[in-house]
Design a protein around this motif. Structure first.
Motif, PDB file in Angstrom:
ATOM      1  N   TYR A 142       6.896  25.800  -8.967  1.00 23.94           N
ATOM      2  CA  TYR A 142       5.694  24.957  -8.925  1.00 23.94           C
ATOM      3  C   TYR A 142       5.058  24.922  -7.541  1.00 23.94           C
ATOM      4  O   TYR A 142       3.846  24.989  -7.415  1.00 23.94           O
ATOM      5  CB  TYR A 142       6.053  23.546  -9.377  1.00 23.94           C
ATOM      6  CG  TYR A 142       4.863  22.656  -9.650  1.00 23.94           C
ATOM      7  CD1 TYR A 142       4.123  22.811 -10.819  1.00 23.94           C
ATOM      8  CD2 TYR A 142       4.488  21.678  -8.743  1.00 23.94           C
ATOM      9  CE1 TYR A 142       3.028  22.001 -11.071  1.00 23.94           C
ATOM     10  CE2 TYR A 142       3.389  20.858  -8.988  1.00 23.94           C
ATOM     11  CZ  TYR A 142       2.670  21.024 -10.158  1.00 23.94           C
ATOM     12  OH  TYR A 142       1.583  20.226 -10.404  1.00 23.94           O
ATOM     13  N   GLU A 143       5.876  24.783  -6.509  1.00 20.14           N
ATOM     14  CA  GLU A 143       5.368  24.842  -5.136  1.00 20.14           C
ATOM     15  C   GLU A 143       6.141  25.917  -4.389  1.00 20.14           C
ATOM     16  O   GLU A 143       7.375  25.887  -4.339  1.00 20.14           O
ATOM     17  CB  GLU A 143       5.530  23.486  -4.446  1.00 20.14           C
ATOM     18  CG  GLU A 143       4.609  22.407  -5.014  1.00 20.14           C
ATOM     19  CD  GLU A 143       4.684  21.110  -4.233  1.00 20.14           C
ATOM     20  OE1 GLU A 143       5.509  21.021  -3.284  1.00 20.14           O
ATOM     21  OE2 GLU A 143       3.921  20.171  -4.547  1.00 20.14           O
ATOM     22  N   SER A 158       0.506  25.208  -4.709  1.00 18.38           N
ATOM     23  CA  SER A 158       0.959  23.827  -4.791  1.00 18.38           C
ATOM     24  C   SER A 158       0.051  23.069  -5.745  1.00 18.38           C
ATOM     25  O   SER A 158      -1.152  23.294  -5.775  1.00 18.38           O
ATOM     26  CB  SER A 158       0.938  23.167  -3.403  1.00 18.38           C
ATOM     27  OG  SER A 158       1.315  21.811  -3.472  1.00 18.38           O
ATOM     28  N   ASP A 159       0.583  22.245  -6.554  1.00 19.74           N
ATOM     29  CA  ASP A 159      -0.087  21.234  -7.411  1.00 19.74           C
ATOM     30  C   ASP A 159      -0.558  21.580  -8.819  1.00 19.74           C
ATOM     31  O   ASP A 159      -0.844  20.600  -9.523  1.00 19.74           O
ATOM     32  CB  ASP A 159      -1.267  20.608  -6.663  1.00 19.74           C
ATOM     33  CG  ASP A 159      -0.774  19.679  -5.558  1.00 19.74           C
ATOM     34  OD1 ASP A 159       0.364  19.208  -5.680  1.00 19.74           O
ATOM     35  OD2 ASP A 159      -1.504  19.441  -4.613  1.00 19.74           O
ATOM     36  N   LYS A 207       9.777  23.513  -5.081  1.00 20.30           N
ATOM     37  CA  LYS A 207       9.731  22.634  -6.248  1.00 20.30           C
ATOM     38  C   LYS A 207       9.598  23.461  -7.512  1.00 20.30           C
ATOM     39  O   LYS A 207       8.879  24.465  -7.537  1.00 20.30           O
ATOM     40  CB  LYS A 207       8.562  21.657  -6.148  1.00 20.30           C
ATOM     41  CG  LYS A 207       8.502  20.604  -7.261  1.00 20.30           C
ATOM     42  CD  LYS A 207       7.270  19.695  -7.123  1.00 20.30           C
ATOM     43  CE  LYS A 207       7.364  18.805  -5.903  1.00 20.30           C
ATOM     44  NZ  LYS A 207       6.245  17.832  -5.877  1.00 20.30           N
ATOM     45  N   VAL A 208      10.306  23.036  -8.558  1.00 17.06           N
ATOM     46  CA  VAL A 208      10.164  23.660  -9.872  1.00 17.06           C
ATOM     47  C   VAL A 208       9.746  22.595 -10.879  1.00 17.06           C
ATOM     48  O   VAL A 208      10.010  21.401 -10.695  1.00 17.06           O
ATOM     49  CB  VAL A 208      11.466  24.346 -10.341  1.00 17.06           C
ATOM     50  CG1 VAL A 208      11.858  25.470  -9.411  1.00 17.06           C
ATOM     51  CG2 VAL A 208      12.597  23.330 -10.480  1.00 17.06           C
ATOM     52  N   LEU A 209       9.063  23.046 -11.928  1.00 22.32           N
ATOM     53  CA  LEU A 209       8.657  22.170 -13.027  1.00 22.32           C
ATOM     54  C   LEU A 209       9.497  22.516 -14.245  1.00 22.32           C
ATOM     55  O   LEU A 209       9.525  23.664 -14.685  1.00 22.32           O
ATOM     56  CB  LEU A 209       7.171  22.359 -13.342  1.00 22.32           C
ATOM     57  CG  LEU A 209       6.629  21.655 -14.592  1.00 22.32           C
ATOM     58  CD1 LEU A 209       6.776  20.145 -14.473  1.00 22.32           C
ATOM     59  CD2 LEU A 209       5.166  22.034 -14.828  1.00 22.32           C
ATOM     60  N   ASN A 211      10.435  21.550 -18.259  1.00 21.98           N
ATOM     61  CA  ASN A 211       9.898  20.928 -19.462  1.00 21.98           C
ATOM     62  C   ASN A 211      10.963  20.934 -20.547  1.00 21.98           C
ATOM     63  O   ASN A 211      11.647  21.933 -20.750  1.00 21.98           O
ATOM     64  CB  ASN A 211       8.648  21.687 -19.941  1.00 21.98           C
ATOM     65  CG  ASN A 211       8.163  21.210 -21.294  1.00 21.98           C
ATOM     66  OD1 ASN A 211       8.602  21.698 -22.324  1.00 21.98           O
ATOM     67  ND2 ASN A 211       7.261  20.246 -21.291  1.00 21.98           N
ATOM     68  N   ASP A 216       8.059  16.263 -19.024  1.00 25.73           N
ATOM     69  CA  ASP A 216       8.076  17.168 -17.883  1.00 25.73           C
ATOM     70  C   ASP A 216       8.681  16.430 -16.695  1.00 25.73           C
ATOM     71  O   ASP A 216       8.444  15.224 -16.522  1.00 25.73           O
ATOM     72  CB  ASP A 216       6.665  17.622 -17.509  1.00 25.73           C
ATOM     73  CG  ASP A 216       6.060  18.526 -18.555  1.00 25.73           C
ATOM     74  OD1 ASP A 216       6.807  19.091 -19.358  1.00 25.73           O
ATOM     75  OD2 ASP A 216       4.814  18.652 -18.572  1.00 25.73           O
ATOM     76  N   TYR A 218       9.920  17.179 -12.313  1.00 24.96           N
ATOM     77  CA  TYR A 218       9.977  18.092 -11.181  1.00 24.96           C
ATOM     78  C   TYR A 218      11.341  18.002 -10.506  1.00 24.96           C
ATOM     79  O   TYR A 218      11.977  16.944 -10.492  1.00 24.96           O
ATOM     80  CB  TYR A 218       8.883  17.758 -10.163  1.00 24.96           C
ATOM     81  CG  TYR A 218       7.491  17.810 -10.735  1.00 24.96           C
ATOM     82  CD1 TYR A 218       6.797  19.006 -10.830  1.00 24.96           C
ATOM     83  CD2 TYR A 218       6.871  16.644 -11.194  1.00 24.96           C
ATOM     84  CE1 TYR A 218       5.521  19.057 -11.364  1.00 24.96           C
ATOM     85  CE2 TYR A 218       5.593  16.684 -11.728  1.00 24.96           C
ATOM     86  CZ  TYR A 218       4.929  17.887 -11.813  1.00 24.96           C
ATOM     87  OH  TYR A 218       3.669  17.918 -12.341  1.00 24.96           O
ATOM     88  N   LYS A 219      11.742  19.120  -9.925  1.00 23.30           N
ATOM     89  CA  LYS A 219      12.997  19.148  -9.197  1.00 23.30           C
ATOM     90  C   LYS A 219      12.770  19.858  -7.868  1.00 23.30           C
ATOM     91  O   LYS A 219      12.317  21.009  -7.830  1.00 23.30           O
ATOM     92  CB  LYS A 219      14.069  19.889 -10.015  1.00 23.30           C
ATOM     93  CG  LYS A 219      15.485  19.602  -9.555  1.00 23.30           C
ATOM     94  CD  LYS A 219      15.887  18.183  -9.878  1.00 23.30           C
ATOM     95  CE  LYS A 219      17.330  17.915  -9.464  1.00 23.30           C
ATOM     96  NZ  LYS A 219      17.732  16.516  -9.742  1.00 23.30           N
ATOM     97  N   GLY A 220      13.023  19.127  -6.784  1.00 24.45           N
ATOM     98  CA  GLY A 220      12.869  19.724  -5.469  1.00 24.45           C
ATOM     99  C   GLY A 220      14.101  20.493  -5.059  1.00 24.45           C
ATOM    100  O   GLY A 220      15.200  20.307  -5.600  1.00 24.45           O
TER     101      GLY A 220
END
Length: 336
Positions: A142-143, A158-159, A207-209, A211, A216, A218-220
């Protein structure tokens, strides 16, 4: 052949695929997906249809038995985001096969397994291992940033938006994950006016998203790794030269690489933008009379930028571009 017979046959084949180490792991998925698609079209399988299914399976394994293992790539995509140009590049060996281990943080492993990189296209296939998570339906980075050995910022996302400082000007994140042996995989397709000829790519993911069916989240983390590309697979451009002069055409520039065909032209007068919206207004034909429609375009007054997601392995010989400039007139431009 009854439905039960079909199921038994399919199970035998898939069991063989999973146990035989000589068969690539994506072969059983190819057969399964093909049969699933056929089932959706035939709610009541007939005897003839059952025999066709058997024939298809036997052909697949006939390729394997005769040493044509890698010919299976023709029907199995290595990427969840792909184009005809990328697929033909892969079929012709223009793909970086990456051999690396998972990089883990917070019980999530990430690695890259395949990359196609041409002058304007970058397709990256990611694989995820999530041993500490249950019921995942999709996972994506994700980021992140991607750079090369010369400090070029290939992409900063990002975002999820792509930063203007990136060499990539756009990207498409896959809407689906493939699953195999408890691993997840998907791909991200980047485009650019011109990617550098990189030898190494550096990935920094923060960061990953994830689902699942309920939500949903997020995991840093800190996933950093470097991959080395095959130096023999540098992308090359082939310029296509115009063979004729036309009173409507002021300038034309076009090129073909492994994944894409691009045409930039300028007319002596403004385009009628309403005509441009009609699918038949711009047609590309090869010398076998195959017709191709543009995939993206940019129009500004009398300038037109066209991109076709077909590469040098798809398009060959003389190409002719037909452009409808008014309701009653179409011009042609021959490129070779």
């Amino acid at each position: 052949m009854t439905n039960n017979d079909d199921k038994k046959l399919e199970k035998m084949i898939f069991d063989f695929c999973e146990k035989d180490t000589e068969v690539p792991p994506y072969v059983d998925k190819a057969v399964r997906d093909g049969l699933d698609r056929c089932k959706k079209k035939h709610s009541k399988p007939s005897k003839a249809f059952s025999l066709k299914r058997v024939a298809i399976i036997l052909i697949c394994f006939g390729l394997l038995a005769t040493g044509g293992v890698f010919a299976i790539n023709y029907i199995v995509s290595l990427f969840t985001n792909s184009t005809p140009g990328i697929e033909s590049a892969v079929e012709n060996g223009f793909v970086h096969n990456i051999d690396m281990d998972f990089v883990y943080d917070n019980d999530i492993g990430i690695k890259v397994d395949n990359i196609v990189l041409s002058t304007n296209t970058l397709d990256i296939s990611f694989v995820y291992d999530c041993p500490g998570y249950d019921d995942i339906s999709k996972i994506n980075i994700y980021e992140y940033t991607i750079s090369d050995e010369n400090g070029n910022l290939i992409a900063k996302v990002s975002d999820p938006k792509i930063d203007e400082s990136s060499i990539a000007n756009d990207f498409v994140n896959s809407e689906e994950n493939l699953t195999k042996d408890n691993y997840y995989s998907n791909s991200i397709l980047f485009t650019s006016n011109e990617f550098p000829k990189s030898e190494n790519l550096y990935f920094s993911i923060s960061k990953v998203l994830i689902n699942n069916e309920d939500k949903d989240f997020y995991k840093g983390g800190n996933w950093e790794f470097e991959i080395t590309l095959n130096g023999k697979l540098n992308s090359e451009l082939t310029n296509k030269t115009s063979l004729n002069n036309n009173e409507y055409i002021k300038t034309v520039d076009s090129y073909l690489n492994e994944t894409t065909f691009v045409v930039d032209l300028e007319l002596t007068e403004k385009f009628d933008k309403y005509i441009m919206f009609e699918p038949e207004s711009i047609l590309l034909k090869d010398d076998k009379n195959n017709v191709y429609y543009y995939d993206t375009y940019k129009l500004s007054d009398n300038k037109l930028h066209l991109e076709y997601y077909y590469g040098k392995y798809n398009l060959s010989g003389i190409l002719t571009l037909f452009i409808k400039v008014s309701e009653d007139e179409t011009i042609s431009l021959i490129l070779n």
